[in-house]
Every structure is written in C-alpha cells, then in structure tokens.
Design an enzyme around this catalytic site. Structure first.
Site, PDB file in Angstrom:
ATOM      1  N   THR A 170       0.803  -1.222   0.000  1.00  0.00           N
ATOM      2  CA  THR A 170       0.000   0.000   0.000  1.00  0.00           C
ATOM      3  C   THR A 170       0.834   1.270   0.000  1.00  0.00           C
ATOM      4  OG1 THR A 170      -0.153  -0.147   2.414  1.00  0.00           O
ATOM      5  CG2 THR A 170      -1.941  -1.106   1.138  1.00  0.00           C
ATOM      6  N   CYS A 171       2.028   1.236   0.629  1.00  0.00           N
ATOM      7  CA  CYS A 171       2.841   2.453   0.694  1.00  0.00           C
ATOM      8  C   CYS A 171       3.348   2.876  -0.677  1.00  0.00           C
ATOM      9  CB  CYS A 171       4.018   2.252   1.640  1.00  0.00           C
ATOM     10  SG  CYS A 171       3.544   2.137   3.380  1.00  0.00           S
ATOM     11  N   PHE A 172       3.409   1.901  -1.600  1.00  0.00           N
ATOM     12  CA  PHE A 172       4.031   2.174  -2.892  1.00  0.00           C
ATOM     13  C   PHE A 172       3.051   2.069  -4.050  1.00  0.00           C
ATOM     14  CE2 PHE A 172       7.123   0.157  -0.022  1.00  0.00           C
ATOM     15  CZ  PHE A 172       8.010   1.211   0.126  1.00  0.00           C
ATOM     16  N   ASN A 261       7.053   0.648   5.172  1.00  0.00           N
ATOM     17  CA  ASN A 261       7.931   1.345   4.234  1.00  0.00           C
ATOM     18  C   ASN A 261       9.322   0.734   4.304  1.00  0.00           C
ATOM     19  OD1 ASN A 261       6.102   3.221   3.122  1.00  0.00           O
ATOM     20  ND2 ASN A 261       6.152   4.349   5.055  1.00  0.00           N
TER      21      ASN A 261
END
Length: 261
Positions: A170-172, A261
């Site tokens: 989800t962070c990327f 992350n």
C-alpha cells in the site's frame, strides 16, 4: 432536569429554554473555533484567502482532495508493469475489463486495498506532479507455461494462481495480480478483495473457514446471495509479511497488504 458545571449542579426549568438554547447553539458552533482558525491560517499560507473566496466548498474540496470518482482510463494511463509482466497478457486484459465494469464504490475499495486511499488525482498533471503511478507486479507463483514442461507441474502452478488472492504494497501503490486462468475467477477474487474490511494497522485478527469455503466454491458462486452474505462476514486485516495459507492441502491463500515502508 439538571446539569453539572464547575460550580456544581444547576437546575434547568422548561422556562429557561429560550435563554439556554441559543447559548448551546453558540457553544457547539464555536467549540472547534481555535482549530478551524489554525487550519485557515495554514491553508492561507499556501493559497491566498482572496482566491479561496472565489471557490465553492465543493470546488475547494476537489482541488485539495481530488474527485471521489475513479477514472479507470486515467488510472490505466498511469499504470506501469514489472519486467516480467506483459501488459497484453490475458489476465491483465481481464483486470482492466473488470475494473471498467466495477461500480464507483467498488473502484474506491480497490484503490483503498492497493493504495490505502479512496481518491486519486483527476488529471494527468495530478498524477505527474508529484509522481503517482500504480505498479502491477509479476505473480509470486510461476506461470503454468514457465519452467518445467511437466504437465502435472504446470497444472499445479495454474491452480496455485487461481487459488491466490491479490497482494498489495500500500505504501508504494504496487499490486500483484496472479495470472488467473479465466475472467470469472479474476472477477471472483477481485470482488472478494474489495468487499473485505481492510485497515492500515497491520493487525491480523484471523481468517475463518468462511474465506476457505468461498474461495473453494465453484466459479460464479460469488454472484449468489449466499456468497454475498459470506463476503459481508469477511472482516479481517492481514499483516504484510506474506501470504498465509488456510489449511493443510493446497489451500486458498489470503490476500496480503504490505503496510511497511
């Protein structure tokens, strides 16, 4: 009736309503005044307040937060593919066909699963500055046509992909889509994902047998009322450390979201 204050209990009579109701309304309207003024000063340091007065509240919301509508064609233009992913592969074509047929609610849920957001930029410039893109990664399960020419082994690889659910970082804004063997299987798996209750806490509160039985059901069963009830019962979060298996023998695999992350 009565209420309390710093000085103790104050008795309120019905005849006091005309005096107290305006005070209550003013109190409610001003209880967040300091916070709102701080937000106004911060926003005014970026956008002159004289310009903000030219916008309606709806226009200001759209410029700051983006539109709630997900434009699939715009998203496709700003989608990249991993080195082992063919944009013209059948399962990639299935993906875009199904996303075009999704409702806006389902599209927002898909974006939330993949990116932990429910909105995307509404223009190409919004995607480009700053750079935002969705990356479709290759499946962690070898395709049925790769590696050994053994038919049994190839069939097992195909079943592994059909039994798997998408994985997201989800962070990327990265998403891994298994090479499903049919559009119906992909539709069922994507529908399962968007109907789940995802969170960003990373907690895995367990997966029950409902998920196992649903993924093991015949293709097309997701459209039945019983399967819809099953999907509504699915409410869990998975840790982004990998795929959890559900049982001892070639079980369906839970989707995973990597929130770190």
């Amino acid at each position: 009736s009565s209420t309390t204050s710093g000085r103790g209990i104050i008795k309120i009579r019905f005849d006091d309503r005309e005096r107290l109701v305006p005070l209550l309304v003013r109190s409610r309207l001003e209880e967040t005044r300091l916070q709102v003024e701080a937000m106004q000063r911060g926003l005014g340091s970026i956008i002159p307040e004289q310009l903000m007065s030219l916008l309606t509240p709806e226009e200001l919301e759209q410029k700051i937060c983006g539109t709630r509508d997900i434009d699939v064609e715009l998203l496709k233009r700003h989608t990249e593919y991993g080195p082992d992913v063919d944009p013209n592969a059948p399962h990639i074509r299935y993906l875009w066909k199904i996303l075009r047929e999704f409702s806006q609610h389902q599209l927002r849920r898909f974006v939330k699963f993949a990116y932990a957001q429910e909105r995307l930029p509404s223009t190409d410039d919004g995607f480009n500055y700053p750079k935002i893109r969705m990356l479709v990664k290759s499946s962690r399960y070898a395709s049925s046509s790769a590696g050994s020419s053994d038919g049994k082994q190839g069939g097992r690889r195909a079943r592994q992909q059909d039994d798997a659910l998408p994985h997201a970082d989800t962070c990327f804004f990265n998403i891994e889509i298994p090479a499903y063997s049919s559009e119906e299987i992909m539709r069922q798996r994507l529908t399962t994902v968007v109907d789940m209750d995802w969170g960003m806490s990373g907690d895995d509160i367990g997966v029950d047998h409902t998920l196992t039985s649903m993924l093991s059901a015949p293709v097309g069963a997701a459209a039945s009322s019983s399967s819809q009830q099953q999907r509504q019962q699915l409410s869990h979060r998975t840790r982004g450390s990998g795929i959890r298996t559900l049982g001892p023998q070639t079980p369906p695999r839970t989707p995973s979201r990597n929130n770190s992350n």
